[in-house]
Design an enzyme around this catalytic site. Structure first.
Site, PDB file in Angstrom:
ATOM      1  N   ASP A  34      31.681  17.720  74.007  1.00  0.00           N
ATOM      2  CA  ASP A  34      31.531  17.679  72.538  1.00  0.00           C
ATOM      3  C   ASP A  34      31.000  16.331  72.055  1.00  0.00           C
ATOM      4  O   ASP A  34      30.905  16.085  70.855  1.00  0.00           O
ATOM      5  CB  ASP A  34      32.864  17.998  71.858  1.00  0.00           C
ATOM      6  CG  ASP A  34      33.953  16.986  72.195  1.00  0.00           C
ATOM      7  OD1 ASP A  34      33.669  16.035  72.976  1.00  0.00           O
ATOM      8  OD2 ASP A  34      35.075  17.117  71.689  1.00  0.00           O
ATOM      9  N   GLU A  36      32.387  13.239  72.660  1.00  0.00           N
ATOM     10  CA  GLU A  36      33.335  12.125  72.570  1.00  0.00           C
ATOM     11  C   GLU A  36      33.253  11.232  73.808  1.00  0.00           C
ATOM     12  O   GLU A  36      32.948  11.692  74.905  1.00  0.00           O
ATOM     13  CB  GLU A  36      34.756  12.657  72.348  1.00  0.00           C
ATOM     14  CG  GLU A  36      34.910  13.224  70.945  1.00  0.00           C
ATOM     15  CD  GLU A  36      36.312  13.737  70.643  1.00  0.00           C
ATOM     16  OE1 GLU A  36      37.193  13.674  71.529  1.00  0.00           O
ATOM     17  OE2 GLU A  36      36.523  14.198  69.507  1.00  0.00           O
ATOM     18  N   ARG A  93      24.591  -7.024  57.043  1.00  0.00           N
ATOM     19  CA  ARG A  93      23.849  -7.225  55.796  1.00  0.00           C
ATOM     20  C   ARG A  93      24.740  -7.000  54.588  1.00  0.00           C
ATOM     21  O   ARG A  93      24.491  -7.534  53.517  1.00  0.00           O
ATOM     22  CB  ARG A  93      22.669  -6.254  55.706  1.00  0.00           C
ATOM     23  CG  ARG A  93      21.600  -6.516  56.737  1.00  0.00           C
ATOM     24  CD  ARG A  93      20.647  -5.337  56.750  1.00  0.00           C
ATOM     25  NE  ARG A  93      19.820  -5.401  57.934  1.00  0.00           N
ATOM     26  CZ  ARG A  93      18.498  -5.324  57.893  1.00  0.00           C
ATOM     27  NH1 ARG A  93      17.858  -5.209  56.775  1.00  0.00           N
ATOM     28  NH2 ARG A  93      17.811  -5.365  58.999  1.00  0.00           N
ATOM     29  N   GLN A  94      25.775  -6.174  54.751  1.00  0.00           N
ATOM     30  CA  GLN A  94      26.582  -5.810  53.582  1.00  0.00           C
ATOM     31  C   GLN A  94      27.848  -6.652  53.557  1.00  0.00           C
ATOM     32  O   GLN A  94      28.922  -6.228  53.941  1.00  0.00           O
ATOM     33  CB  GLN A  94      26.918  -4.312  53.659  1.00  0.00           C
ATOM     34  CG  GLN A  94      27.386  -3.720  52.354  1.00  0.00           C
ATOM     35  CD  GLN A  94      26.289  -3.584  51.297  1.00  0.00           C
ATOM     36  OE1 GLN A  94      25.188  -3.207  51.612  1.00  0.00           O
ATOM     37  NE2 GLN A  94      26.601  -3.924  50.063  1.00  0.00           N
ATOM     38  N   LYS A 191       9.495 -14.200  50.315  1.00  0.00           N
ATOM     39  CA  LYS A 191       9.483 -12.734  50.276  1.00  0.00           C
ATOM     40  C   LYS A 191      10.485 -12.252  49.223  1.00  0.00           C
ATOM     41  O   LYS A 191      11.526 -12.894  49.022  1.00  0.00           O
ATOM     42  CB  LYS A 191       9.913 -12.246  51.672  1.00  0.00           C
ATOM     43  CG  LYS A 191      10.043 -10.764  51.830  1.00  0.00           C
ATOM     44  CD  LYS A 191      10.625 -10.429  53.199  1.00  0.00           C
ATOM     45  CE  LYS A 191      12.103 -10.143  53.139  1.00  0.00           C
ATOM     46  NZ  LYS A 191      12.658  -9.616  54.393  1.00  0.00           N
ATOM     47  N   ARG A 193      12.644  -8.730  47.919  1.00  0.00           N
ATOM     48  CA  ARG A 193      12.970  -7.320  48.209  1.00  0.00           C
ATOM     49  C   ARG A 193      13.611  -6.682  46.977  1.00  0.00           C
ATOM     50  O   ARG A 193      14.515  -7.252  46.370  1.00  0.00           O
ATOM     51  CB  ARG A 193      13.937  -7.218  49.392  1.00  0.00           C
ATOM     52  CG  ARG A 193      14.154  -5.777  49.867  1.00  0.00           C
ATOM     53  CD  ARG A 193      15.208  -5.705  50.965  1.00  0.00           C
ATOM     54  NE  ARG A 193      14.763  -6.229  52.250  1.00  0.00           N
ATOM     55  CZ  ARG A 193      14.163  -5.494  53.193  1.00  0.00           C
ATOM     56  NH1 ARG A 193      13.894  -4.219  52.978  1.00  0.00           N
ATOM     57  NH2 ARG A 193      13.840  -6.036  54.339  1.00  0.00           N
ATOM     58  N   SER A 222      13.180  -4.284  61.693  1.00  0.00           N
ATOM     59  CA  SER A 222      13.686  -2.938  61.471  1.00  0.00           C
ATOM     60  C   SER A 222      12.491  -2.021  61.203  1.00  0.00           C
ATOM     61  O   SER A 222      11.948  -1.419  62.115  1.00  0.00           O
ATOM     62  CB  SER A 222      14.687  -2.956  60.312  1.00  0.00           C
ATOM     63  OG  SER A 222      15.142  -1.657  60.060  1.00  0.00           O
ATOM     64  N   GLY A 224       9.603  -3.160  60.314  1.00  0.00           N
ATOM     65  CA  GLY A 224       8.418  -3.928  60.705  1.00  0.00           C
ATOM     66  C   GLY A 224       7.628  -4.464  59.527  1.00  0.00           C
ATOM     67  O   GLY A 224       6.681  -5.234  59.695  1.00  0.00           O
TER      68      GLY A 224
HETATM   69  C1  R5P Z   1      15.364 -10.223  56.335  1.00  0.00           C
HETATM   70  O1  R5P Z   1      15.968 -10.961  55.602  1.00  0.00           O
HETATM   71  C2  R5P Z   1      15.425 -10.294  57.812  1.00  0.00           C
HETATM   72  O2  R5P Z   1      15.407 -11.615  58.285  1.00  0.00           O
HETATM   73  C3  R5P Z   1      14.294  -9.504  58.434  1.00  0.00           C
HETATM   74  O3  R5P Z   1      13.074 -10.107  58.073  1.00  0.00           O
HETATM   75  C4  R5P Z   1      14.324  -8.075  57.968  1.00  0.00           C
HETATM   76  O4  R5P Z   1      15.581  -7.529  58.156  1.00  0.00           O
HETATM   77  C5  R5P Z   1      13.275  -7.262  58.686  1.00  0.00           C
HETATM   78  O5  R5P Z   1      13.314  -5.959  58.200  1.00  0.00           O
HETATM   79  P1  R5P Z   1      12.026  -5.073  58.203  1.00  0.00           P
HETATM   80  O6  R5P Z   1      11.454  -5.096  59.585  1.00  0.00           O
HETATM   81  O7  R5P Z   1      12.509  -3.725  57.782  1.00  0.00           O
HETATM   82  O8  R5P Z   1      11.070  -5.630  57.188  1.00  0.00           O
END
Ligand code: R5P
Length: 293
Positions: A34, A36, A93-94, A191, A193, A222, A224
């Protein structure tokens, strides 16, 4: 002390045991029909100090549950000290409620790790060091940036230049450490976000990269998009080759294609994530820290 290798990091655990000249503890794992997870120590670990190695890259929740089961077994069977080496510390991150009503997932991880008896935590290039301040045990945030930069520099770069793709304090520190390791200069982009849509915007900035080989240094890839934005700007300014050196190459979805389309020559990750981008080991980084503790 002996090393316990978790399922997400079996090769890394073996390297750790080699560089630190420690024995591995024999274990057995399997998955029930299953799904586990089952874990068993084949050796007696009572009264022993254990170094548990398990990185928490995707699927994070699966790797977390494996870690929790291993740690619980260590504690239950009488290990003396449990040191955790978690190169990619998921849910970092959180660390605060950015929007009203949000969860504090980093606190869930820290509370459970401590409850399960971890006495010291080593991690690598954690996304946000504030996460570690919540722990009541000693924590060490190691960096793989110099090792990554040295590896890329070994390719024979033309007047190398190091760039952080954003202006966070840790991002700049990583770029500085990487640049110092190979005797290069560094700079950083700014940058932004959007917290609701997740979309990112990188602001153009003039840098002396014409005809030079550039290393973008980051903690995580993540989607990119962050590194791709930076790479496009650098290529637009005449950079010759652009490498991406990243500690945790999660490379979700079509990140590899996005980076290739942005003109990235190669993505160099570490064995914090077990995938084809893992070209540098974080084992020596841990070994150095453990020896000096
Ligand atoms: C952001 O603050 C981190 O240092 C990375 O740049 C970020 O997590 C990369 O994420 P992604 O590849 O989704 O842009």
């Amino acid at each position: 002390m002996r090393v316990v290798g978790g399922p997400s990091s079996t090769d890394l655990a073996r390297k750790v045991s080699e560089v630190l000249q420690l024995q591995m503890v024999k274990t057995r794992t399997k998955r029930f029909p299953d799904g586990e997870f089952y874990f068993k120590f084949e050796d007696d670990i009572r009264g022993e100090d254990l170094l548990v190695v398990q990185s928490l890259y995707p699927p994070q929740d699966k790797h977390l549950m494996e870690l929790f089961i291993i740690l619980h077994t260590c504690r239950d069977l009488g290990a003396r000290e449990i040191i955790a080496f978690i190169p990619y510390l998921a849910y970092s991150r959180q660390d605060k409620r950015y929007l009203k009503g949000e969860c504090l997932s980093s606190a869930v991880v820290s509370e459970i790790l401590q409850k399960l008896g971890v006495s010291t935590l080593y991690t690598v290039d954690v996304h946000n060091e504030d996460v570690l301040k919540k722990y009541k045990i000693p924590t060490f945030n190691l960096t793989a940036s110099p090792a990554i930069a040295k590896y890329i520099s070994g390719k024979g770069l033309n007047r190398p230049f190091v760039v952080a793709p954003d202006s966070e304090e840790l991002a700049i520190k990583r770029a500085e450490a990487a640049a110092r390791a190979i005797g290069a200069q560094y700079d950083y982009f700014v940058k932004r976000r959007n917290r609701h849509t997740g979309e990112i915007e990188t602001f153009t900035k003039s840098m002396d990269v014409e005809g030079r080989d550039v290393i973008i240094i980051d903690d995580i890839i993540s989607t990119g998009k962050t590194a791709a934005n930076a790479a496009s700007i650098l290529k637009g300014m005449g950079a010759r080759k652009v490498y991406v050196g990243v500690t945790h190459a999660l490379m979700m979805g079509n990140a590899a294609e996005i980076l290739q389309e942005a003109g990235v020559e190669e993505v160099i990750g570490t064995d914090s994530v077990s995938n084809r981008f893992a070209k540098v080991s974080v084992a020596p980084v841990l070994a150095e820290a453990v020896k000096n503790r």
